[in-house]
Design a protein around this motif. Structure first.
Motif, mmCIF file in Angstrom:
data_model
loop_
_atom_site.group_PDB
_atom_site.id
_atom_site.type_symbol
_atom_site.label_atom_id
_atom_site.label_comp_id
_atom_site.label_asym_id
_atom_site.label_seq_id
_atom_site.Cartn_x
_atom_site.Cartn_y
_atom_site.Cartn_z
ATOM 1 N N PHE A 228 42.754 22.695 33.664
ATOM 2 C CA PHE A 228 42.847 22.818 34.974
ATOM 3 C C PHE A 228 43.342 23.304 36.276
ATOM 4 O O PHE A 228 42.742 24.395 37.225
ATOM 5 C CB PHE A 228 42.277 21.438 35.606
ATOM 6 C CG PHE A 228 41.910 20.672 36.282
ATOM 7 C CD1 PHE A 228 40.811 20.876 36.846
ATOM 8 C CD2 PHE A 228 43.322 19.748 37.248
ATOM 9 C CE1 PHE A 228 40.208 20.748 37.956
ATOM 10 C CE2 PHE A 228 41.918 19.144 38.205
ATOM 11 C CZ PHE A 228 41.337 19.600 39.572
ATOM 12 N N PRO A 229 44.930 23.573 36.225
ATOM 13 C CA PRO A 229 45.021 24.126 37.041
ATOM 14 C C PRO A 229 45.243 25.496 37.283
ATOM 15 O O PRO A 229 44.955 26.714 38.305
ATOM 16 C CB PRO A 229 47.100 24.076 36.549
ATOM 17 C CG PRO A 229 46.847 22.575 36.350
ATOM 18 C CD PRO A 229 45.616 22.490 35.652
ATOM 19 N N ALA A 230 45.158 26.218 35.867
ATOM 20 C CA ALA A 230 44.644 27.467 36.052
ATOM 21 C C ALA A 230 43.053 27.687 37.081
ATOM 22 O O ALA A 230 42.788 29.138 37.534
ATOM 23 C CB ALA A 230 44.414 28.406 34.542
ATOM 24 N N ALA A 231 41.658 27.208 36.211
ATOM 25 C CA ALA A 231 40.744 26.694 37.035
ATOM 26 C C ALA A 231 41.118 26.692 38.577
ATOM 27 O O ALA A 231 40.540 27.545 39.346
ATOM 28 C CB ALA A 231 39.917 25.980 36.584
ATOM 29 N N LEU A 232 42.213 25.232 38.944
ATOM 30 C CA LEU A 232 42.319 25.484 40.639
ATOM 31 C C LEU A 232 42.417 26.636 41.294
ATOM 32 O O LEU A 232 42.264 27.708 42.585
ATOM 33 C CB LEU A 232 43.264 24.443 41.149
ATOM 34 C CG LEU A 232 42.873 22.931 40.381
ATOM 35 C CD1 LEU A 232 43.278 22.045 40.692
ATOM 36 C CD2 LEU A 232 41.035 22.622 41.326
ATOM 37 N N SER A 233 43.294 27.360 40.394
ATOM 38 C CA SER A 233 43.554 28.486 40.718
ATOM 39 C C SER A 233 43.168 29.997 41.703
ATOM 40 O O SER A 233 43.181 30.937 41.697
ATOM 41 C CB SER A 233 45.640 29.394 40.147
ATOM 42 O OG SER A 233 44.656 29.913 39.847
ATOM 43 N N ASN A 234 41.556 29.847 41.012
ATOM 44 C CA ASN A 234 40.566 30.877 40.550
ATOM 45 C C ASN A 234 39.694 30.127 41.406
ATOM 46 O O ASN A 234 38.253 31.094 41.131
ATOM 47 C CB ASN A 234 40.601 31.235 39.309
ATOM 48 C CG ASN A 234 40.984 32.263 38.618
ATOM 49 O OD1 ASN A 234 41.739 33.309 39.311
ATOM 50 N ND2 ASN A 234 42.676 31.366 37.722
ATOM 51 N N LEU A 235 40.151 28.899 42.103
ATOM 52 C CA LEU A 235 37.902 27.870 42.359
ATOM 53 C C LEU A 235 37.349 29.669 43.744
ATOM 54 O O LEU A 235 36.433 29.148 43.869
ATOM 55 C CB LEU A 235 38.867 27.732 43.339
ATOM 56 C CG LEU A 235 38.235 25.744 42.084
ATOM 57 C CD1 LEU A 235 38.998 24.202 42.819
ATOM 58 C CD2 LEU A 235 37.735 25.521 41.585
ATOM 59 N N LEU A 236 38.081 30.199 44.198
ATOM 60 C CA LEU A 236 37.893 31.195 45.436
ATOM 61 C C LEU A 236 36.084 32.074 44.829
ATOM 62 O O LEU A 236 35.631 32.181 45.878
ATOM 63 C CB LEU A 236 38.557 31.922 45.959
ATOM 64 C CG LEU A 236 39.683 31.317 46.530
ATOM 65 C CD1 LEU A 236 41.277 31.514 47.826
ATOM 66 C CD2 LEU A 236 39.185 30.770 47.962
ATOM 67 N N LEU A 237 36.137 31.873 43.292
ATOM 68 C CA LEU A 237 35.677 32.542 42.867
ATOM 69 C C LEU A 237 33.714 31.898 43.516
ATOM 70 O O LEU A 237 32.258 31.728 43.097
ATOM 71 C CB LEU A 237 35.497 33.322 41.267
ATOM 72 C CG LEU A 237 36.593 33.911 40.782
ATOM 73 C CD1 LEU A 237 36.777 33.676 39.740
ATOM 74 C CD2 LEU A 237 36.246 34.997 41.142
ATOM 75 N N LEU A 238 33.849 30.577 43.640
ATOM 76 C CA LEU A 238 33.404 29.426 43.463
ATOM 77 C C LEU A 238 32.640 28.874 45.102
ATOM 78 O O LEU A 238 34.157 29.595 46.101
ATOM 79 C CB LEU A 238 33.026 28.326 42.913
ATOM 80 C CG LEU A 238 33.294 29.015 41.669
ATOM 81 C CD1 LEU A 238 33.203 26.665 41.283
ATOM 82 C CD2 LEU A 238 32.037 29.010 41.021
ATOM 83 N N SER A 239 31.777 29.246 45.843
ATOM 84 C CA SER A 239 31.238 28.984 47.223
ATOM 85 C C SER A 239 32.166 27.465 47.082
ATOM 86 O O SER A 239 32.073 26.209 45.723
ATOM 87 C CB SER A 239 29.773 29.064 47.569
ATOM 88 O OG SER A 239 29.734 27.822 46.471
ATOM 89 N N PRO A 240 32.153 26.734 48.707
ATOM 90 C CA PRO A 240 32.332 25.146 48.986
ATOM 91 C C PRO A 240 31.904 24.600 48.261
ATOM 92 O O PRO A 240 31.728 23.381 47.035
ATOM 93 C CB PRO A 240 32.720 25.366 50.787
ATOM 94 C CG PRO A 240 32.757 26.163 50.814
ATOM 95 C CD PRO A 240 32.050 27.188 49.575
#
Length: 207
Positions: free
Chosen positions: A108-120
């Protein structure tokens, strides 16, 4: 016996702890892990991982073969018991795991660190799904706690479940807060800002 002691792991500690009570064969270990609710904190979804752990502990001299039996209903089963070295190692691992926070790398933290691949909007939708799943998980944990209390077991047997409830509840509250901020536009960005940041991030002097 291996000169180098095996690396500690939740599953290895649990195997040693169960053998502390009585000798068991691998199937008996797996059954107790599930019967005692330890699958919430120990991954035994793959039986092969349990057998590899047992082999590793046996090779290190922390457990030893007590007997090998066979009957008409089951294939040959090897029963293991704890050695003195295994008893000492289990205590050392337990003390270290309790006292020392370990750098772990969950998904989960790893996914959070790459959330900018998605739109808000996409981020909010996915996190809402996580919040729904966490709420369902929390309900199950609380039901389990009530059932354990009803059995009259001492609190020490419920500490791992209490911890899971506290962690799950905290994560659920945080995720819901982030979703709320995303929906309200308090967390937002533009592709232009991200592109500018990405271009400058690798330049000399950029921190």
């Amino acid at each position: 016996m291996n000169a180098t002691p095996p690396r500690s792991s939740p599953l290895a500690l649990t195997v040693l702890a169960l053998l502390h009570y009585k000798p068991l064969h691998p199937y008996g270990i797996q059954r107790l892990i599930k019967d005692w609710g330890k699958e919430q904190v120990v991954n035994v979804s793959q039986r092969a991982s349990l057998y590899r752990t047992i082999e590793r502990l046996h090779g290190a001299g922390l457990i030893e073969v007590l007997e090998t039996g066979r009957d008409q209903l089951y294939p040959e089963r090897t029963v293991y018991e704890l050695t003195d070295g295994g008893r000492e190692t289990a205590r050392t691992w337990l003390e270290e795991m309790l006292a020392t926070p370990k750098a772990e790398f969950p998904e989960f933290p790893a996914a959070l660190s790459n959330l900018l691949l998605l739109s808000p909007e996409e981020m909010a939708d996915r996190l809402q799904l996580r919040a729904d799943a966490l709420a369902q998980k929390l309900e199950g944990i609380e039901s389990g706690l009530l059932a354990e209390k009803a059995q009259g077991l001492p609190r020490v047997t419920r500490l791992e479940t209490e911890y899971l409830r506290a962690v799950t509840d905290a994560e659920l509250e945080w995720v819901r807060g982030v979703v709320k901020d995303l929906r309200a536009g308090r967390i937002t960005w533009t592709p232009e800002v991200l592109d500018a940041f990405a271009e400058g991030a690798g330049e000399p002097g950029q921190q």
